[in-house]
Scaffold this active site. Structure first.
Site, PDB file in Angstrom:
ATOM      1  N   HIS A   1      89.141  27.627  68.838  1.00 51.03           N
ATOM      2  CA  HIS A   1      89.932  27.202  67.673  1.00 51.03           C
ATOM      3  C   HIS A   1      90.300  25.736  67.843  1.00 51.03           C
ATOM      4  O   HIS A   1      90.972  25.371  68.807  1.00 51.03           O
ATOM      5  CB  HIS A   1      91.214  28.029  67.560  1.00 51.03           C
ATOM      6  CG  HIS A   1      90.949  29.488  67.377  1.00 51.03           C
ATOM      7  ND1 HIS A   1      90.822  30.064  66.138  1.00 51.03           N
ATOM      8  CD2 HIS A   1      90.754  30.479  68.271  1.00 51.03           C
ATOM      9  CE1 HIS A   1      90.563  31.354  66.270  1.00 51.03           C
ATOM     10  NE2 HIS A   1      90.516  31.643  67.562  1.00 51.03           N
ATOM     11  N   LEU A   2      89.851  24.918  66.903  1.00 48.56           N
ATOM     12  CA  LEU A   2      90.183  23.491  66.976  1.00 48.56           C
ATOM     13  C   LEU A   2      91.236  23.088  65.952  1.00 48.56           C
ATOM     14  O   LEU A   2      91.762  21.972  66.022  1.00 48.56           O
ATOM     15  CB  LEU A   2      88.921  22.649  66.753  1.00 48.56           C
ATOM     16  CG  LEU A   2      87.918  22.578  67.909  1.00 48.56           C
ATOM     17  CD1 LEU A   2      86.693  21.772  67.493  1.00 48.56           C
ATOM     18  CD2 LEU A   2      88.548  21.982  69.164  1.00 48.56           C
ATOM     19  N   ARG A   3      91.505  23.981  64.965  1.00 47.77           N
ATOM     20  CA  ARG A   3      92.469  23.647  63.882  1.00 47.77           C
ATOM     21  C   ARG A   3      91.989  22.421  63.098  1.00 47.77           C
ATOM     22  O   ARG A   3      90.825  22.122  63.020  1.00 47.77           O
ATOM     23  CB  ARG A   3      93.893  23.442  64.432  1.00 47.77           C
ATOM     24  CG  ARG A   3      94.353  24.468  65.446  1.00 47.77           C
ATOM     25  CD  ARG A   3      94.393  25.874  64.924  1.00 47.77           C
ATOM     26  NE  ARG A   3      95.072  26.765  65.858  1.00 47.77           N
ATOM     27  CZ  ARG A   3      94.859  28.073  65.917  1.00 47.77           C
ATOM     28  NH1 ARG A   3      93.979  28.662  65.107  1.00 47.77           N
ATOM     29  NH2 ARG A   3      95.511  28.806  66.775  1.00 47.77           N
TER      30      ARG A   3
ATOM     31  N   LEU B   1      95.866  37.743  70.599  1.00 46.37           N
ATOM     32  CA  LEU B   1      95.194  38.923  70.062  1.00 46.37           C
ATOM     33  C   LEU B   1      93.695  38.831  70.331  1.00 46.37           C
ATOM     34  O   LEU B   1      93.132  37.746  70.140  1.00 46.37           O
ATOM     35  CB  LEU B   1      95.455  39.047  68.553  1.00 46.37           C
ATOM     36  CG  LEU B   1      96.895  39.441  68.226  1.00 46.37           C
ATOM     37  CD1 LEU B   1      97.161  39.321  66.738  1.00 46.37           C
ATOM     38  CD2 LEU B   1      97.214  40.858  68.713  1.00 46.37           C
TER      39      LEU B   1
ATOM     40  N   HIS C   1      86.022  38.153  72.451  1.00 51.61           N
ATOM     41  CA  HIS C   1      87.222  38.320  73.293  1.00 51.61           C
ATOM     42  C   HIS C   1      87.515  39.783  73.608  1.00 51.61           C
ATOM     43  O   HIS C   1      88.561  40.299  73.264  1.00 51.61           O
ATOM     44  CB  HIS C   1      88.444  37.611  72.686  1.00 51.61           C
ATOM     45  CG  HIS C   1      88.634  37.756  71.203  1.00 51.61           C
ATOM     46  ND1 HIS C   1      88.596  38.957  70.555  1.00 51.61           N
ATOM     47  CD2 HIS C   1      88.880  36.821  70.247  1.00 51.61           C
ATOM     48  CE1 HIS C   1      88.809  38.759  69.273  1.00 51.61           C
ATOM     49  NE2 HIS C   1      88.973  37.472  69.056  1.00 51.61           N
TER      50      HIS C   1
ATOM     51  N   HIS D   1      98.882  26.690  69.367  1.00 46.21           N
ATOM     52  CA  HIS D   1     100.022  26.771  68.439  1.00 46.21           C
ATOM     53  C   HIS D   1     101.108  25.895  69.061  1.00 46.21           C
ATOM     54  O   HIS D   1     101.190  25.806  70.294  1.00 46.21           O
ATOM     55  CB  HIS D   1     100.545  28.203  68.320  1.00 46.21           C
ATOM     56  CG  HIS D   1      99.594  29.151  67.654  1.00 46.21           C
ATOM     57  ND1 HIS D   1      99.460  29.240  66.289  1.00 46.21           N
ATOM     58  CD2 HIS D   1      98.718  30.045  68.170  1.00 46.21           C
ATOM     59  CE1 HIS D   1      98.544  30.167  65.986  1.00 46.21           C
ATOM     60  NE2 HIS D   1      98.072  30.667  67.112  1.00 46.21           N
TER      61      HIS D   1
ATOM     62  N   LYS E   1      81.670  34.745  60.852  1.00 44.52           N
ATOM     63  CA  LYS E   1      82.779  35.408  61.547  1.00 44.52           C
ATOM     64  C   LYS E   1      83.391  36.500  60.694  1.00 44.52           C
ATOM     65  O   LYS E   1      83.772  36.265  59.543  1.00 44.52           O
ATOM     66  CB  LYS E   1      83.852  34.362  61.894  1.00 44.52           C
ATOM     67  CG  LYS E   1      85.131  34.936  62.478  1.00 44.52           C
ATOM     68  CD  LYS E   1      84.966  35.351  63.924  1.00 44.52           C
ATOM     69  CE  LYS E   1      86.178  36.116  64.419  1.00 44.52           C
ATOM     70  NZ  LYS E   1      86.684  35.666  65.681  1.00 44.52           N
TER      71      LYS E   1
ATOM     72  N   HIS F   1      85.839  39.930  65.255  1.00 48.51           N
ATOM     73  CA  HIS F   1      87.156  40.198  65.849  1.00 48.51           C
ATOM     74  C   HIS F   1      87.313  41.712  65.847  1.00 48.51           C
ATOM     75  O   HIS F   1      87.525  42.319  64.797  1.00 48.51           O
ATOM     76  CB  HIS F   1      88.283  39.530  65.051  1.00 48.51           C
ATOM     77  CG  HIS F   1      89.627  39.731  65.694  1.00 48.51           C
ATOM     78  ND1 HIS F   1      90.323  38.727  66.317  1.00 48.51           N
ATOM     79  CD2 HIS F   1      90.372  40.851  65.853  1.00 48.51           C
ATOM     80  CE1 HIS F   1      91.454  39.211  66.816  1.00 48.51           C
ATOM     81  NE2 HIS F   1      91.507  40.506  66.552  1.00 48.51           N
TER      82      HIS F   1
ATOM     83  N   ALA G   1     100.265  34.380  67.793  1.00 48.84           N
ATOM     84  CA  ALA G   1      99.333  34.842  68.825  1.00 48.84           C
ATOM     85  C   ALA G   1      98.350  33.729  69.150  1.00 48.84           C
ATOM     86  O   ALA G   1      97.786  33.121  68.244  1.00 48.84           O
ATOM     87  CB  ALA G   1      98.583  36.066  68.322  1.00 48.84           C
TER      88      ALA G   1
ATOM     89  N   HIS H   1      83.648  30.581  71.615  1.00 45.60           N
ATOM     90  CA  HIS H   1      84.729  30.999  70.680  1.00 45.60           C
ATOM     91  C   HIS H   1      85.897  30.040  70.878  1.00 45.60           C
ATOM     92  O   HIS H   1      86.614  30.118  71.875  1.00 45.60           O
ATOM     93  CB  HIS H   1      85.180  32.440  70.973  1.00 45.60           C
ATOM     94  CG  HIS H   1      86.276  32.920  70.073  1.00 45.60           C
ATOM     95  ND1 HIS H   1      86.206  34.128  69.412  1.00 45.60           N
ATOM     96  CD2 HIS H   1      87.467  32.380  69.700  1.00 45.60           C
ATOM     97  CE1 HIS H   1      87.302  34.301  68.689  1.00 45.60           C
ATOM     98  NE2 HIS H   1      88.091  33.250  68.863  1.00 45.60           N
TER      99      HIS H   1
ATOM    100  N   ASN I   1      89.031  29.983  60.948  1.00 41.03           N
ATOM    101  CA  ASN I   1      90.275  30.515  60.367  1.00 41.03           C
ATOM    102  C   ASN I   1      91.314  29.424  60.121  1.00 41.03           C
ATOM    103  O   ASN I   1      92.443  29.486  60.590  1.00 41.03           O
ATOM    104  CB  ASN I   1      90.851  31.656  61.229  1.00 41.03           C
ATOM    105  CG  ASN I   1      91.282  31.214  62.624  1.00 41.03           C
ATOM    106  OD1 ASN I   1      90.721  30.267  63.178  1.00 41.03           O
ATOM    107  ND2 ASN I   1      92.264  31.890  63.188  1.00 41.03           N
TER     108      ASN I   1
ATOM    109  N   ASP J   1      88.490  31.411  73.393  1.00 49.60           N
ATOM    110  CA  ASP J   1      89.496  31.710  72.365  1.00 49.60           C
ATOM    111  C   ASP J   1      90.712  30.804  72.550  1.00 49.60           C
ATOM    112  O   ASP J   1      91.832  31.191  72.255  1.00 49.60           O
ATOM    113  CB  ASP J   1      89.901  33.190  72.401  1.00 49.60           C
ATOM    114  CG  ASP J   1      90.648  33.616  71.149  1.00 49.60           C
ATOM    115  OD1 ASP J   1      90.640  32.859  70.155  1.00 49.60           O
ATOM    116  OD2 ASP J   1      91.260  34.695  71.174  1.00 49.60           O
TER     117      ASP J   1
HETATM  118  C1  NCD Z   1      93.766  33.179  67.220  1.00 49.28           C
HETATM  119  C2  NCD Z   1      94.398  32.013  66.451  1.00 49.28           C
HETATM  120  O1  NCD Z   1      95.505  31.610  66.816  1.00 49.28           O
HETATM  121  O2  NCD Z   1      93.768  31.500  65.522  1.00 49.28           O
HETATM  122  N1  NCD Z   1      94.791  33.848  67.956  1.00 49.28           N
HETATM  123  C3  NCD Z   1      94.626  34.653  69.039  1.00 49.28           C
HETATM  124  O3  NCD Z   1      95.590  35.259  69.475  1.00 49.28           O
HETATM  125  N2  NCD Z   1      93.464  34.783  69.617  1.00 49.28           N
HETATM  126  C4  NCD Z   1      93.042  34.067  66.286  1.00 49.28           C
HETATM  127  C5  NCD Z   1      92.096  35.024  66.970  1.00 49.28           C
HETATM  128  O4  NCD Z   1      91.042  34.619  67.456  1.00 49.28           O
HETATM  129  O5  NCD Z   1      92.386  36.222  67.002  1.00 49.28           O
HETATM  130 ZN    ZN Z   2      90.043  33.406  68.339  1.00 54.93          ZN
END
Ligand code: NCD
Ligand code: ZN
Length: 347
Positions: free
Chosen positions: A16-18, A220, A175, A252, A100, A137, A264, A14, A42, A248
């Site tokens: 996030h690479l943006r 989150l 998560h 940011h 997802k 999620h 988050a 899990h 996302n 996860d």
């Molecule tokens: C994630 C995000 O920033 O994309 N944020 C987080 O708090 N985990 C989104 C997610 O996986 O809930």
């Molecule tokens: Zn996530």
């Protein structure tokens, strides 16, 4: 001689690479230690169709450092308009590894998520038939439900009914943060897996709120009380085969975290393996780290484990890296707030 621990190379189930400048900056932090990762869809706008996933995968591959050995495992973002045929074809061609599910409004960039679960039933049924996992999620979003209860209520009101209504659907509860989720996963059959993040094994809600608010610990699902953290550590370090690492790691910028309405997400990719070694060492369970980080995930996703290895070394206190400079601004790296005695050996 320092104590060392050699594992098969881990994967992150899990991540996030943006996109754009952020992708370029954070991708090497994961590719250094991990062979594969399930890439969260996302983005804004989200990765909804196969065409979106192909384009995003190509942007990730183009952003990889020279010589990196890393495979992104793509996912599609489930919406009420998702076409079951597109999902099945994307899976059959090897393009995607999971779909997802974000309940609408549950977290960062989840506005296009699902409101009415009946609308996605045909997709879920097609996925069950194809053996394609649904990553979930697991939080309800009803305003009257306390944020600390949202995961436990989700299990009862959404997850369990979906699994009962769609026999054979393979689900990853992502998560997990509560003893309730640990118990639910332990009592389920092999069609349910769960991921646990690095930070939820190391912090509880006091870390976020005591002595001043710490936005870099806010994510989150939000970290819960200590007894829940202890249950997560017990499950992760038990060797239980249906639980595995999903960091996860969610970057940011510092500006977007340190403000009146901070985002988050915890960015942990750079320090995850040393932090995990610390957690497993303290639990007397270093022999279970390979199962959690390198074996259980591939088994659930029906992929072979990695052939190459990584070596962790115990000795000096790990120095938490300086903020990661990105084209969008600095990103603060997860600091568990206590000494980590492990590091990854870089030969
Ligand atoms: C994630 C995000 O920033 O994309 N944020 C987080 O708090 N985990 C989104 C997610 O996986 O809930
Ligand atoms: Zn996530």
């Amino acid at each position: 001689m320092n104590q060392t621990l050699t594992l098969r190379r881990p994967d992150d189930w899990h991540l996030h690479l943006r996109d754009g400048a952020m992708l370029k900056a954070v991708l090497p932090e994961t590719a250094r230690d991990f062979a594969r990762a399930i890439i969260m869809p996302n983005l804004v706008p989200p990765v909804v169709t196969s065409a979106d996933a192909i384009a995003y995968r190509d942007r990730i591959l183009a952003a990889l450092p020279e010589g990196a050995d890393f495979t992104p495992l793509m996912t599609l973002y489930l919406t009420e308009a998702t076409d079951p045929a597109d999902v099945v074809a994307a899976h059959a061609s090897g393009l995607i590894s999971a779909v997802k599910l974000y309940p609408a409004g549950a977290t960062t960039n989840s506005a296009s998520g699902v409101r009415d679960f009946d609308k996605v039933r045909p997709v879920l049924e097609a996925m069950a038939e194809a053996g394609l996992p649904l990553c979930v999620h697991g939080e309800v979003t009803r305003e009257e439900i306390d944020i600390f209860d949202r995961e436990a209520v989700f299990i009862e009101e959404v997850l369990d009914p979906i699994r009962r209504a769609t026999p054979g659907l393979r689900v990853v509860m992502e998560h997990i943060t509560t003893a309730d989720a640990c118990a639910y996963v332990k009592e389920s059959d092999g069609s349910l897996g769960a991921t646990i993040t690095t930070h939820h094994l190391m912090i509880n809600r006091n870390h976020i709120l005591v002595g001043g608010i710490k936005p870099h610990y806010y994510c989150l699902p939000v970290a819960k009380r200590e007894s829940h953290r202890a249950a997560l550590v017990e499950l992760a370090t038990s060797g239980f085969e249906h639980v595995f690492l999903g960091t996860d790691s969610a970057p940011h910028t510092q500006a977007n975290k340190e403000c009146a309405c901070g985002c988050a997400g915890v960015f942990s990719a750079s320090v995850t393996m040393p932090c995990l070694a610390q957690v497993f060492d303290e639990a007397g369970a270093l022999d279970k780290l390979e199962a959690f980080a390198s074996l259980n995930g591939p088994a659930f996703y029906r992929l072979p484990p990695n052939e190459t290895t990584i070596t962790l070394e115990k000795g000096q206190v790990l120095e938490i890296p300086a903020p990661l400079e990105t084209g969008d601004g600095p990103v603060i790296v997860f600091d568990p707030g206590k000494p980590v005695l492990w590091s990854v050996r870089r030969d």
